[in-house]
Design an enzyme around this catalytic site. Structure first.
Site, PDB file in Angstrom:
ATOM      1  N   TYR A 142       0.826  -1.211   0.000  1.00 19.18           N
ATOM      2  CA  TYR A 142       0.000   0.000   0.000  1.00 19.18           C
ATOM      3  C   TYR A 142       0.862   1.263   0.000  1.00 19.18           C
ATOM      4  CZ  TYR A 142      -4.528  -2.227   1.052  1.00 19.18           C
ATOM      5  OH  TYR A 142      -5.695  -2.943   1.006  1.00 19.18           O
ATOM      6  N   LYS A 191       4.047 -15.174   3.292  1.00 24.09           N
ATOM      7  CA  LYS A 191       4.295 -15.958   2.078  1.00 24.09           C
ATOM      8  C   LYS A 191       5.816 -16.143   2.018  1.00 24.09           C
ATOM      9  CE  LYS A 191       2.870 -18.012  -1.672  1.00 24.09           C
ATOM     10  NZ  LYS A 191       2.028 -19.235  -1.638  1.00 24.09           N
ATOM     11  N   ASP A 223      -1.957 -18.430   1.549  1.00 25.15           N
ATOM     12  CA  ASP A 223      -2.908 -19.218   0.763  1.00 25.15           C
ATOM     13  C   ASP A 223      -3.536 -20.308   1.634  1.00 25.15           C
ATOM     14  OD1 ASP A 223      -0.362 -20.328   0.871  1.00 25.15           O
ATOM     15  OD2 ASP A 223      -0.383 -21.133  -1.160  1.00 25.15           O
ATOM     16  N   ASP A 247      -5.928  -7.205   4.521  1.00 23.88           N
ATOM     17  CA  ASP A 247      -7.096  -6.636   3.845  1.00 23.88           C
ATOM     18  C   ASP A 247      -7.958  -7.767   3.294  1.00 23.88           C
ATOM     19  OD1 ASP A 247      -8.745  -4.685   2.570  1.00 23.88           O
ATOM     20  OD2 ASP A 247      -7.740  -5.145   0.688  1.00 23.88           O
ATOM     21  N   ASP A 251     -11.798  -9.583   5.021  1.00 27.72           N
ATOM     22  CA  ASP A 251     -13.104  -9.684   4.348  1.00 27.72           C
ATOM     23  C   ASP A 251     -13.619 -11.119   4.441  1.00 27.72           C
ATOM     24  OD1 ASP A 251     -12.901  -7.012   3.522  1.00 27.72           O
ATOM     25  OD2 ASP A 251     -13.783  -7.452   1.563  1.00 27.72           O
TER      26      ASP A 251
HETATM   27  C1  IPM Z   1     -10.292  -1.662   4.163  1.00 30.77           C
HETATM   28  C2  IPM Z   1     -10.545  -1.127   2.783  1.00 30.77           C
HETATM   29  C3  IPM Z   1      -9.430  -0.154   2.427  1.00 30.77           C
HETATM   30  C4  IPM Z   1      -8.129  -0.922   2.415  1.00 30.77           C
HETATM   31  C5  IPM Z   1      -9.636   0.605   1.086  1.00 30.77           C
HETATM   32  C6  IPM Z   1     -10.938   1.376   1.091  1.00 30.77           C
HETATM   33  C7  IPM Z   1      -8.481   1.502   0.770  1.00 30.77           C
HETATM   34  O1  IPM Z   1     -10.659  -2.167   1.858  1.00 30.77           O
HETATM   35  O2  IPM Z   1     -10.228  -0.851   5.114  1.00 30.77           O
HETATM   36  O3  IPM Z   1     -10.171  -2.876   4.303  1.00 30.77           O
HETATM   37  O4  IPM Z   1      -7.787  -1.562   1.403  1.00 30.77           O
HETATM   38  O5  IPM Z   1      -7.427  -0.872   3.421  1.00 30.77           O
HETATM   39 MG    MG Z   2     -10.662  -4.108   2.743  1.00 30.80          MG
END
Ligand code: IPM
Ligand code: MG
Length: 359
Positions: A142, A191, A223, A247, A251
């Site tokens: 990032y 990794k 993975d 990240d 999710d």
């Molecule tokens: C998160 C989001 C952010 C990230 C985006 C919106 C930049 O996906 O907070 O997980 O990738 O960190």
């Molecule tokens: Mg995210």
């Protein structure tokens, strides 16, 4: 004593879920005689539209002078075509870096009431899901150099994923300290079979772990971790990982708990001031329709009370109220299952407030 809270109302469903979180904080303030002062700090798409900058100087100043920052969600298709530096996401990344928030804590705990909303089989869910992802937040791909150039007559793009020892050490300490307060297990995800940055990551984790003899450290490739999270999430306590892996995995971890609309998060640096936000996005497709689930936003506010303001009683009051609302079978669309009742964003927020005030 007054707590000054910088408020980022955000884009898409942002404003409507924030309205519910602020109503909940108002209920807490009424019940416990605490005073909260809200200071608007426009960021993301709203800030682009109003000020031509996803993180205006004034907003960063407001956040840096606050006791903590509460944010909803930012971005949307409206700003897809703006140049990279002006994208809503840039504002968030600049804010994380500007506040030096290097650790991002993302709990994934399933509410028993949402068992049927999880996409996993009941036999897996019933073993329990209660883990927390400690994500490094201001390093890695990032924040490495990003480049698009012409090489040998064709376009070439690259993003550097790099970590310094110091960056790894400080997040490792956060992970071990988090584990001490939980089940004393840290799984470091990398990794290291391919990446140099992961080899250093693993080495530093091993070194830091010596200072935490009561915590068990294991390592897992990313993975494999993605697979293990759906195969048997009950094996995890604390997962610590770098920015991009965190990240993605967070999710996944949120969805197995029923809905991404249920999970809040906290980002901290070396002090107590943090940034609290749901981990879901701005869901532009349902914005303004009173359909969004405000609970991740509300639970983020609870995390803020606990982690930044040391208000454990009040944080628990919010969490218990959320549970009570779920117990009554009240749901937004994302967590609906047989025998539950569909309510709007506003009505769910109101129900949480009522539970707080009547407890
Ligand atoms: C998160 C989001 C952010 C990230 C985006 C919106 C930049 O996906 O907070 O997980 O990738 O960190
Ligand atoms: Mg995210």
């Amino acid at each position: 004593m007054t707590k000054n809270i910088a408020i980022i109302r955000g884009d898409g469903i942002g404003p409507e879920i924030m309205e519910q979180a602020l109503a909940v904080l108002d209920a807490i303030s009424e019940k416990y005689a605490i005073s909260f002062n809200y200071m608007d700090a426009p960021m993301g798409g709203e800030a682009i539209d109003r000020f031509g900058d996803p993180l205006p100087e004034e907003s960063l100043k407001t956040c840096l002078s606050s006791d903590s920052v509460l944010m909803s969600a930012i971005g949307g298709p409206k700003w897809d075509e703006v140049p990279k530096e002006k994208r809503p996401e840039r504002g968030l990344l600049r804010l994380r870096a500007g506040m030096e928030l290097y650790s991002n804590l993302r709990p994934a705990k399933i509410f028993p009431q949402l068992r049927d909303a999880s996409p996993l089989k009941p036999s897996i869910v019933d073993k329990g899901i209660d883990l927390i992802i400690v994500r490094e937040l201001i390093g890695g791909a990032y924040f490495g150099e990003h480049k698009t150039e012409m090489i040998n007559g064709q376009e070439y793009a690259s993003d550097i994923m790099g970590y310094s020892r110091n960056e790894i050490e400080r997040i490792a300490h956060v992970a071990f300290k988090t584990a001490i307060l939980r089940n004393k297990k840290v799984c470091s995800v990398d990794k290291a079979n391919v990446l140099d940055s992961s080899k250093l990551w693993r080495r530093v984790l091993n070194e830091v772990s010596v200072q935490y003899p009561d915590v068990e450290l294991s390592h897992m490739y990313v993975d494999n971790c993605a697979m293990q999270l759906v195969r048997d999430p009950s094996q995890f306590d604390v997962i610590v990982t770098e920015n991009l892996f965190g990240d993605i995995l967070s999710d996944e971890a949120s969805q197995i708990c029923g809905s991404i609309g249920m999970i809040g998060s906290c980002s901290l640096g070396s002090g107590t001031r943090g940034l609290y936000e749901p981990i879901h996005g701005s869901a532009p497709d349902i914005a303004g329709k009173n359909l969004a689930n405000p609970l991740a936003m509300i639970l983020s506010a609870a995390m803020m009370l606990r982690m930044s303001f040391d208000m454990e009683v009040q944080a628990e009051a919010i969490e218990k109220a959320v549970e009570a609302v779920l117990d009554e079978g009240l749901r937004t669309g994302d967590t609906m299952s047989e025998g539950t009742r569909l309510l709007g964003c506003h009505e769910i927020g109101k129900a949480v407030c009522e539970k707080i005030l009547s407890a």
